[in-house]
Design a protein around this motif. Structure first.
Motif, PDB file in Angstrom:
ATOM      1  N   VAL A 136      83.759   3.074   2.032  1.00  0.00           N
ATOM      2  CA  VAL A 136      82.325   2.897   2.490  1.00  0.00           C
ATOM      3  C   VAL A 136      82.076   1.533   2.996  1.00  0.00           C
ATOM      4  O   VAL A 136      82.385   0.521   2.377  1.00  0.00           O
ATOM      5  CB  VAL A 136      81.182   3.023   1.212  1.00  0.00           C
ATOM      6  N   ARG A 137      81.618   1.571   4.227  1.00  0.00           N
ATOM      7  CA  ARG A 137      81.612   0.075   4.800  1.00  0.00           C
ATOM      8  C   ARG A 137      79.815  -0.098   5.429  1.00  0.00           C
ATOM      9  O   ARG A 137      79.567   0.145   6.585  1.00  0.00           O
ATOM     10  CB  ARG A 137      82.355   0.100   6.085  1.00  0.00           C
ATOM     11  N   PRO A 138      79.352  -0.750   4.556  1.00  0.00           N
ATOM     12  CA  PRO A 138      77.919  -1.377   4.633  1.00  0.00           C
ATOM     13  C   PRO A 138      78.049  -2.310   5.741  1.00  0.00           C
ATOM     14  O   PRO A 138      78.937  -2.924   6.101  1.00  0.00           O
ATOM     15  CB  PRO A 138      77.404  -1.486   3.451  1.00  0.00           C
ATOM     16  N   ASP A 139      76.678  -2.677   6.336  1.00  0.00           N
ATOM     17  CA  ASP A 139      76.774  -3.725   7.285  1.00  0.00           C
ATOM     18  C   ASP A 139      77.794  -3.517   8.812  1.00  0.00           C
ATOM     19  O   ASP A 139      78.122  -4.537   9.202  1.00  0.00           O
ATOM     20  CB  ASP A 139      77.183  -5.042   6.752  1.00  0.00           C
ATOM     21  N   ASN A 140      78.020  -2.126   8.951  1.00  0.00           N
ATOM     22  CA  ASN A 140      78.948  -1.901   9.987  1.00  0.00           C
ATOM     23  C   ASN A 140      78.409  -0.814  10.712  1.00  0.00           C
ATOM     24  O   ASN A 140      78.067   0.286  10.280  1.00  0.00           O
ATOM     25  CB  ASN A 140      80.394  -1.530   9.443  1.00  0.00           C
ATOM     26  N   GLU A 141      78.077  -1.129  11.984  1.00  0.00           N
ATOM     27  CA  GLU A 141      77.121  -0.304  12.910  1.00  0.00           C
ATOM     28  C   GLU A 141      78.418   0.476  13.990  1.00  0.00           C
ATOM     29  O   GLU A 141      79.010  -0.224  14.643  1.00  0.00           O
ATOM     30  CB  GLU A 141      76.355  -1.222  13.522  1.00  0.00           C
ATOM     31  N   VAL A 142      77.814   1.720  13.961  1.00  0.00           N
ATOM     32  CA  VAL A 142      78.826   2.471  14.986  1.00  0.00           C
ATOM     33  C   VAL A 142      77.931   2.037  16.337  1.00  0.00           C
ATOM     34  O   VAL A 142      76.874   2.278  16.354  1.00  0.00           O
ATOM     35  CB  VAL A 142      78.678   4.040  14.710  1.00  0.00           C
ATOM     36  N   ILE A 143      78.565   1.571  17.358  1.00  0.00           N
ATOM     37  CA  ILE A 143      78.088   1.026  18.501  1.00  0.00           C
ATOM     38  C   ILE A 143      78.219   1.962  19.880  1.00  0.00           C
ATOM     39  O   ILE A 143      77.789   1.884  20.690  1.00  0.00           O
ATOM     40  CB  ILE A 143      78.259  -0.470  18.911  1.00  0.00           C
ATOM     41  N   ASP A 144      79.536   2.751  19.667  1.00  0.00           N
ATOM     42  CA  ASP A 144      80.083   3.629  20.823  1.00  0.00           C
ATOM     43  C   ASP A 144      80.989   4.622  20.220  1.00  0.00           C
ATOM     44  O   ASP A 144      81.568   4.581  19.345  1.00  0.00           O
ATOM     45  CB  ASP A 144      80.633   2.927  22.016  1.00  0.00           C
ATOM     46  N   LEU A 145      81.061   5.607  21.213  1.00  0.00           N
ATOM     47  CA  LEU A 145      82.221   6.538  20.824  1.00  0.00           C
ATOM     48  C   LEU A 145      83.208   6.440  21.551  1.00  0.00           C
ATOM     49  O   LEU A 145      83.323   5.915  22.850  1.00  0.00           O
ATOM     50  CB  LEU A 145      81.608   8.059  20.987  1.00  0.00           C
ATOM     51  N   ALA A 167      87.084  10.766  20.141  1.00  0.00           N
ATOM     52  CA  ALA A 167      88.524  10.722  19.351  1.00  0.00           C
ATOM     53  C   ALA A 167      88.198   9.447  18.505  1.00  0.00           C
ATOM     54  O   ALA A 167      89.201   8.856  18.032  1.00  0.00           O
ATOM     55  CB  ALA A 167      89.541  10.150  20.350  1.00  0.00           C
ATOM     56  N   GLY A 168      86.906   9.162  18.246  1.00  0.00           N
ATOM     57  CA  GLY A 168      86.567   8.112  17.107  1.00  0.00           C
ATOM     58  C   GLY A 168      85.469   7.138  17.616  1.00  0.00           C
ATOM     59  O   GLY A 168      84.690   7.640  18.216  1.00  0.00           O
ATOM     60  N   VAL A 169      85.248   6.162  17.141  1.00  0.00           N
ATOM     61  CA  VAL A 169      84.167   5.346  17.215  1.00  0.00           C
ATOM     62  C   VAL A 169      84.483   3.652  17.277  1.00  0.00           C
ATOM     63  O   VAL A 169      85.340   3.374  16.927  1.00  0.00           O
ATOM     64  CB  VAL A 169      83.080   5.446  15.990  1.00  0.00           C
ATOM     65  N   ARG A 170      83.465   2.869  18.162  1.00  0.00           N
ATOM     66  CA  ARG A 170      83.670   1.614  18.131  1.00  0.00           C
ATOM     67  C   ARG A 170      82.441   1.064  17.159  1.00  0.00           C
ATOM     68  O   ARG A 170      81.526   1.693  17.008  1.00  0.00           O
ATOM     69  CB  ARG A 170      83.384   0.976  19.487  1.00  0.00           C
ATOM     70  N   VAL A 171      82.663   0.044  16.380  1.00  0.00           N
ATOM     71  CA  VAL A 171      81.945  -0.323  15.236  1.00  0.00           C
ATOM     72  C   VAL A 171      81.820  -1.913  15.451  1.00  0.00           C
ATOM     73  O   VAL A 171      82.932  -2.659  15.768  1.00  0.00           O
ATOM     74  CB  VAL A 171      82.707  -0.092  13.893  1.00  0.00           C
ATOM     75  N   ARG A 172      80.506  -2.472  14.973  1.00  0.00           N
ATOM     76  CA  ARG A 172      80.417  -3.565  14.916  1.00  0.00           C
ATOM     77  C   ARG A 172      80.170  -4.236  13.551  1.00  0.00           C
ATOM     78  O   ARG A 172      79.334  -3.523  12.923  1.00  0.00           O
ATOM     79  CB  ARG A 172      79.357  -4.350  15.738  1.00  0.00           C
ATOM     80  N   ASP A 173      81.147  -5.111  12.840  1.00  0.00           N
ATOM     81  CA  ASP A 173      81.019  -5.539  11.534  1.00  0.00           C
ATOM     82  C   ASP A 173      79.993  -6.981  11.639  1.00  0.00           C
ATOM     83  O   ASP A 173      80.400  -7.798  12.259  1.00  0.00           O
ATOM     84  CB  ASP A 173      82.306  -6.072  11.267  1.00  0.00           C
ATOM     85  N   HIS A 174      78.903  -6.743  11.379  1.00  0.00           N
ATOM     86  CA  HIS A 174      77.582  -7.477  11.509  1.00  0.00           C
ATOM     87  C   HIS A 174      78.169  -8.931  10.704  1.00  0.00           C
ATOM     88  O   HIS A 174      77.760  -9.868  11.032  1.00  0.00           O
ATOM     89  CB  HIS A 174      76.256  -7.027  10.766  1.00  0.00           C
ATOM     90  N   ALA A 175      78.725  -8.917   9.554  1.00  0.00           N
ATOM     91  CA  ALA A 175      79.024 -10.014   8.783  1.00  0.00           C
ATOM     92  C   ALA A 175      79.932 -11.153   9.649  1.00  0.00           C
ATOM     93  O   ALA A 175      79.773 -12.326   9.866  1.00  0.00           O
ATOM     94  CB  ALA A 175      79.589  -9.875   7.516  1.00  0.00           C
ATOM     95  N   SER A 176      81.041 -10.520  10.216  1.00  0.00           N
ATOM     96  CA  SER A 176      81.814 -11.349  11.054  1.00  0.00           C
ATOM     97  C   SER A 176      81.484 -11.376  12.605  1.00  0.00           C
ATOM     98  O   SER A 176      82.120 -12.256  13.415  1.00  0.00           O
ATOM     99  CB  SER A 176      83.174 -10.705  10.970  1.00  0.00           C
TER     100      SER A 176
END
Ligand SMILES: Cc1cc2nc3c(=O)[nH]c(=O)nc-3n(C[C@H](O)[C@H](O)[C@H](O)COP(=O)(O)OP(=O)(O)OC[C@H]3O[C@@H](n4cnc5c(N)ncnc54)[C@H](O)[C@@H]3O)c2cc1C
Length: 379
Positions: free
Chosen positions: A97-106, A114-123
């Protein structure tokens, strides 16, 4: 719920949540099905139950009250704790489970997700995760479904625009949910009072927004609370929209599936979506487990999800979308007439209390002006 079930079936899953804390801030009225229905999905924990509901009250514009005793009909949740309990179960089952991680694209390859692009808000870092299947469970935002071309931005006619306060006041109901109708209270919708424990309740309203915009949901709610609970203390505020439209044509694509509000699975008449999201997720997980075991997550392999949904909950969504169109265009006078008939209407003992459409249909037959208006919607 999808992550819990897939992890239990032995599949690796990662759950991304863009907000720092799962379930918070709460964006919900929190009223839902009863304990037995909830226990089908997860063990009941008193920590996430705020109140048991034993009766419902509908207040017509002219003040006529329709009340029905419905012992154990539902509960009002503590949605923050409930959502956290689901995430904890997912973790215990082996999901990450990854809170503070937003899916920004496919990530798309050869026309398949085939998956997702994610932004880790903390870093502030962005990264990719490849997966055999991506599940869009991102609620009303439904950016996953929009990127995949399965959904679009909802129009004004398709949503309930809602505002809610958690209030502290005297004379709040303890175990009765209340619904208030009327154009001056909530045009194109209704106001609700959902008990949250002694002296506490979620008081909110949802309207069909109009470009002419008579008053905002917040202005209407302020008026309602001032009139009904003068001196109430506001403990929390919720603003949000919920879908009031038909099911999607398809909830699947190659390598992708949508669930919950992202798939328009909530009841368009009430806006409620907690139970339907759980139902949809359980069904999705079954279909996904089968597809993943066979190594085929193409749209055709996921199609049984569409079919089962259409045969079960999906058909009630169609019916409720038609009811929404009908109900929310009635004048206060027509609502009062209907309430008068419904008040005197006693249905046969043993009738399923959930079959409100049938009760309504029978009642409408007794209001001549409305039978004509409802002809296309109910028959
Ligand atoms: C004011 C209001 C009152 C309501 N009252 C009730 C009620 O009393 N009873 C009821 O049954 N329903 C109610 N609803 C509807 C109910 O809240 C939803 O139907 C339900 O929460 C849907 O569940 P879900 O899991 O599909 O979506 P959500 O609960 O909305 O969860 C989606 C999650 O995805 C996250 N997310 C979104 N985009 C991304 C992204 N790109 N990356 C990562 N995470 C993302 C969001 O932060 C959110 O946590 C209400 C809604 C509103 C707005």
């Amino acid at each position: 719920m999808v992550a819990i079930r897939l992890a239990r079936a032995g599949f690796k899953s990662i759950l991304f949540e863009k907000r720092p804390r799962i379930g918070l801030p709460v964006r919900c009225g929190e009223a839902t099905g009863n304990r037995t229905e909830l226990a089908r999905f997860l063990p009941i924990d008193e920590k996430w139950i705020s109140a048991d509901i034993n009766a419902a009250r509908l207040i017509a514009p002219g003040g006529r009250i329709l009340e029905r005793s419905l012992p154990g009909i539902g509960v009002v949740l503590d949605r923050g704790r409930f959502d956290q309990a689901l995430a904890d179960l997912a973790r215990t089952a082996g999901a990450e489970v990854r809170p503070d991680n937003e899916v920004i694209d496919l990530i798309e390859e050869n026309g398949s997700v085939a998956g997702v692009r994610v932004r880790d808000h903390a870093s502030g870092r962005s990264y990719q995760v490849r997966a055999a299947v991506t599940v869009g469970a991102d609620g009303i935002e439904c950016s996953v479904g929009r990127r995949a071309g399965l959904t679009r931005h909802l129009g004004l006619a398709d949503i309930h625009s809602a505002f809610q306060y958690l209030i502290e006041a005297d004379d709040l109901p303890l175990d009765t949910i209340e619904f208030y109708t009327g154009r001056s209270i909530a045009p194109g919708g209704y106001a609700w009072v959902f008990p949250k424990g002694p002296g506490l309740a979620n008081v909110g309203l949802g309207i069909q927004p109009s470009p002419a915009g008579v008053a905002s949901p917040q202005e209407l709610l302020d008026r309602f609370v001032a009139g009904r609970y003068p001196g109430a203390r506001i403990r929390a505020t919720v603003a949000g929209g919920t879908s009031g439209t038909k099911p999607l044509k398809t909830m699947v694509a190659d390598g992708l599936l949508l669930v919950g509000e992202a798939a328009h699975q909530n009841n368009p008449l009430s806006g409620g979506g907690i139970m339907n999201a759980l139902e949809g997720a359980a069904l999705a997980a079954d279909v996904l487990a089968e597809a993943l075991s066979r190594g085929d997550t193409g749209a055709r392999a996921l199609e049984p999800y569409n079919r089962h949904w259409a045969r079960t909950v999906g058909s009630s969504i169609h019916k409720n979308a038609r009811l929404r169109k009908f109900f929310y265009q009635l004048s206060d006078h027509e609502l009062d007439d209907l309430a008068a008939v419904l008040q005197g209407f006693t249905h046969r003992s043993g009738d399923n209390v959930q079959d409100y459409a049938e009760i309504l249909k029978n009642a409408l037959m007794k209001v001549p002006g409305l039978v004509w208006k409802a002809r296309k919607l109910l028959w």
